[in-house]
Design an enzyme around this catalytic site. Structure first.
Site, short mmCIF file in Angstrom:
data_model
loop_
_atom_site.label_atom_id
_atom_site.label_comp_id
_atom_site.label_asym_id
_atom_site.label_seq_id
_atom_site.Cartn_x
_atom_site.Cartn_y
_atom_site.Cartn_z
N ASP A 1 0.78 -1.23 0.00
CA ASP A 1 0.00 0.00 0.00
C ASP A 1 0.82 1.28 0.00
OD1 ASP A 1 -2.31 -1.45 -0.14
OD2 ASP A 1 -2.74 -1.37 2.00
N TYR B 1 -10.14 -1.42 1.48
CA TYR B 1 -9.91 -1.55 2.92
C TYR B 1 -9.73 -0.20 3.60
CZ TYR B 1 -9.74 -6.50 4.07
OH TYR B 1 -10.09 -7.79 4.35
#
Length: 758
Positions: free
Chosen positions: A377, A462
């Site tokens: 990420d 998420y």
């Protein structure tokens, strides 16, 4: 007679009005006499010391500084840089501006020894589509920069290839245009019959990563989902592999397609076989949006709320926080997210830096969009997606909220309102307590009230909640919780090996979550050692009965000497107590230390035989201890996602030189996380309960006693003193009761969302 009757009527009306007035005044008096005073916004707590203005050396760039760097770089004609967020991959684009942290020795010299203030500088990242590489520049001084310096090779020991870059908004805009023209338009009949796609109704994209199977490739499997809120759990059964290696979009192509579990070599191949009846067709039917987060019943009532009866016991000034015995500086990196610096308790530095480094997931599936997916990420930007926090839900209503500014994949710095929150929190359980029942009677206890420093980052599907928690016992907890939507794939034969069915034709794919933190502890200075402690049972002869033996637990201690010794892998048994220690001792002769207590439920890390593993080699280790180097600033990099096979930062190389870690400035790299096997209760959203991990930094013989015994929150009750307020403020809570001042609810979180057009 008529006059008399009118007079009588007026008299009774006046009497009635008088009675009504009396009753109304009685009601008003009763109501207002019982009303509580408003809670004071001014703290009763007297702060020890003052805010440290020198903490500004760690501060994020201001909006003005971002603009100064942007304008300086764009004015360098020889660099030929565009600052337009829709710059095409073939152009040269200023992708990122971020603060450049000072060298640690320089920062400590300034903070502790009145040495010169480090020069304030920024890092600027440029994607050179015209030249086929990426450059990183140091720009300074700030404010008002006058120089720039190419530091790419200095930092990474090699040039950075252009295909290691993050996909920009400009590239996404071209990808969406390409898909519309080369896929949806050509597959008009199929996508209409299968998914009800039309000019007014489309499908949404979700990418698999990495983009290929070897360095230099930029081929992305794109899965398609219904255009509904919570699209991530509405797969439709169509996936397309596009080749976008060239910075010239006219050279892009469709390589493969997957339709209802069947592969096709081209769009034309799918059309022919579909028309020839050789394809098992997907028949469109509307579905209820089971992914919607709109409440299914009307919200009623309010959950319990917290407020500050005597004002807040913490204070924020610029990027510096004070709370009871704690103080720290903070920042929010666009790439790595939350971080705190110069963390002090009772005036002593505990940690130089505690920061998020990386969030990684490895997925399993039989479909191509997920089968190779490994998300890193920070390559997209963890802090980049810290949007406004919703008052009363994401944080307590009465929390203090802080704005942040970022410059990543934009044309100008963006302000993210209320993207950090800070609040003191009663955990609902005592920090410590004891009720004495034998011999003497008493009660002693203390509420566990702690300061929480939080942001939440919504990275695609998420949402990660990042908390740094400061306890009155001298402990700091750094933890993460995951929520949001699971990633899913269309249910085709064989996919149940990789997850559970959670909705019609929808598989929730098994995946891991690994989170890496950097913990640069400075325990009474920068000359520390790494120690472990554990237990073992020993067969011991009883002193008063030498002929009898008993198995008794015994303390086992060790001091690890080198980086390789201190690289504690997840696939081996590790000691349960891990310490960064000083050579100085407490009153009882024990080395003063801080313990690293890791809370983790991780799955297995990717096998080292996999070529992508080098980009996430930090995940091998529960804890790895290295000697501090300014050149080893992060465990991952912006370029890891799109060049996993030859990563710009391979963490395992930090350990390869096997340097001594005795009496050195030490850094702990801590990995935590959890295995996620999605299940029906992940619909519509994964809950935070049980889905997280972290590390607690706990004093271990650092003090001579528990420092919370000196907290003003302590309570002591002895027989006969039950109602005495002297040692029990709870006994007089009614006297301090007040009515909280409620600020109006506002929300501007949608202002900072990504736009793929002007």
């Amino acid at each position: 007679m008529v006059v008399l009757r009118m007079s009588s009527l007026v008299k009774w009306i006046l009497i009635l009005l008088g009675l009504i007035s009396v009753i109304a005044n009685i009601v008003i008096v009763c109501l207002y006499s019982g009303r509580l005073p408003k809670c004071s916004s001014k703290p009763h707590h007297v702060f020890k010391g003052k805010h440290n203005e020198r903490s500004a050396v760690f501060a994020d760039l201001s909006a003005e500084e971002y603009l100064q760097v942007r304008d300086y770089m764009s004015n360098q004609k020889d660099l030929d840089i565009s600052v337009n967020a829709l710059t095409k991959p073939s152009g040269n684009f200023l992708f990122l501006i971020d603060v450049l942290l000072p060298r640690k020795a320089d920062a400590l010299g300034y903070l502790d020894n009145n040495k010169p203030k480090p020069v304030r500088e920024a890092t600027a990242v440029v994607f050179y589509g015209t030249l086929g590489h990426i450059k990183e520049y140091v720009v300074g001084p700030l404010p008002n920069p006058t120089y720039h310096r190419d530091v790419t090779v200095e930092r990474y020991k090699e040039e950075l290839p252009i295909n290691a870059r993050t996909v920009t908004i400009g590239e996404y805009a071209l990808i969406f245009k390409f898909i519309n023209e080369e896929v949806f338009t050509k597959l008009g009949k199929i996508v209409k019959e299968s998914f009800d796609v039309s000019k007014e109704k489309t499908l949404n994209c979700f990418e698999g990563m990495p983009r290929g199977v070897k360095s230099g490739e930029r081929q992305t499997w794109i899965s398609f989902f219904r255009d509904l809120s919570g699209m991530y759990i509405h797969p439709v059964g169509l996936e397309v592999l596009i080749n976008h290696e060239s910075t010239n979009a006219s050279l892009w192509s469709v390589k493969r397609l997957l339709y209802n579990g069947q592969y096709f070599d081209s769009v034309e191949d799918l059309i022919k076989q579909y028309d020839d009846g050789k394809v098992t067709k997907i028949v469109y039917k509307p579905v209820q949006n089971y992914a919607s987060l709109k409440p299914k019943i009307k919200p009623t009532g309010l959950s319990p709320q917290q407020f500050y009866a005597q004002g807040k016991r913490f204070s924020v000034k610029n990027n510096h926080v004070m709370y009871l015995e704690w103080s720290f500086a903070f920042g929010l990196s666009s790439l790595t997210g939350m971080r705190v610096f110069d963390v002090r308790f009772k005036g002593e530095r505990i940690a130089y830096e505690v920061s998020v480094q990386e969030a990684m997931s490895v997925y399993g599936s039989i479909t191509p969009g997920m089968i190779l997916t490994k998300f890193l990420d920070s390559s997209i930007g963890i802090g980049r997606f810290a949007h406004e926090l919703v008052r009363g839900v994401d944080c307590p209503y009465a929390a203090t909220y802080i704005d942040t500014f970022r410059y990543i994949d934009v044309s100008a710095p963006h302000r993210f309102r209320n993207s950090i929150c800070l609040f003191e929190h009663n955990t609902g359980r005592p920090l410590r307590r004891h009720f004495s029942d034998f011999f003497s009677n008493s009660y002693g206890g203390m509420v566990n009230s702690a300061l929480v420093f939080r942001t939440i980052t919504a990275i695609g599907n998420y949402d990660y909640l990042w908390d740094f928690i400061f306890y009155q016992s001298g402990s700091v907890e750094t933890k993460v919780h995951a929520t949001g939507y699971i990633s899913s794939s269309f249910n085709v034969d064989g996919n149940l090996k990789y997850g559970h069915q959670v909705a019609e034709n929808t598989i929730g794919n098994i995946h891991t979550h690994f989170i890496n933190f950097k913990v640069d502890l400075d325990v009474l200075g920068v000359e520390n050692v790494f120690q472990t402690k554990d237990m073992k049972f020993m067969n011991v002869s009883l002193p008063w009965m030498p002929e009898r033996y008993a198995m008794v637990p015994q303390l086992v201690e060790a001091q690890l000497k080198t980086e390789k010794e201190a690289a504690l892998r997840y696939d081996t048994k590790t000691p349960r107590y891990l310490h960064i220690a000083s050579n100085r001792t407490n009153r009882w002769g024990h080395q003063r230390s801080y313990r690293l207590q890791v809370v983790s439920f991780t799955g297995d890390s990717l096998p080292e035989t996999e070529p992508e593993e080098k980009s996430m080699s930090w995940a091998r280790y529960k804890v790895a201890i290295t000697k501090h180097k300014d050149s080893e600033q992060t465990s991952s990099s912006l370029y890891s996602q799109n060049n996993m096979w030859t990563p710009a930062v391979d963490f395992s190389k930090y350990i390869e030189d096997d340097e001594s870690i005795e009496n050195q400035d030490l850094v702990a790299w801590v990995t935590t996380g959890f295995l996620h096997i999605p299940h029906a209760e992940d619909i519509p959203n994964t809950v935070t309960v049980g889905n997280g991990g972290g590390v607690i930094l706990r004093p271990h013989n650092y003090f001579d006693e528990d420092p919370s015994i000196h907290s003003p929150d302590g309570v002591y009750i002895s027989p006969g003193s039950e109602g005495n307020c002297e040692n029990n403020k709870m006994a007089c809570l009614a006297e301090d009761a007040c009515s909280p001042v409620i600020e109006p609810f506002t929300y501007s979180g949608f202002e900072g969302t990504i736009k793929f057009e002007e």
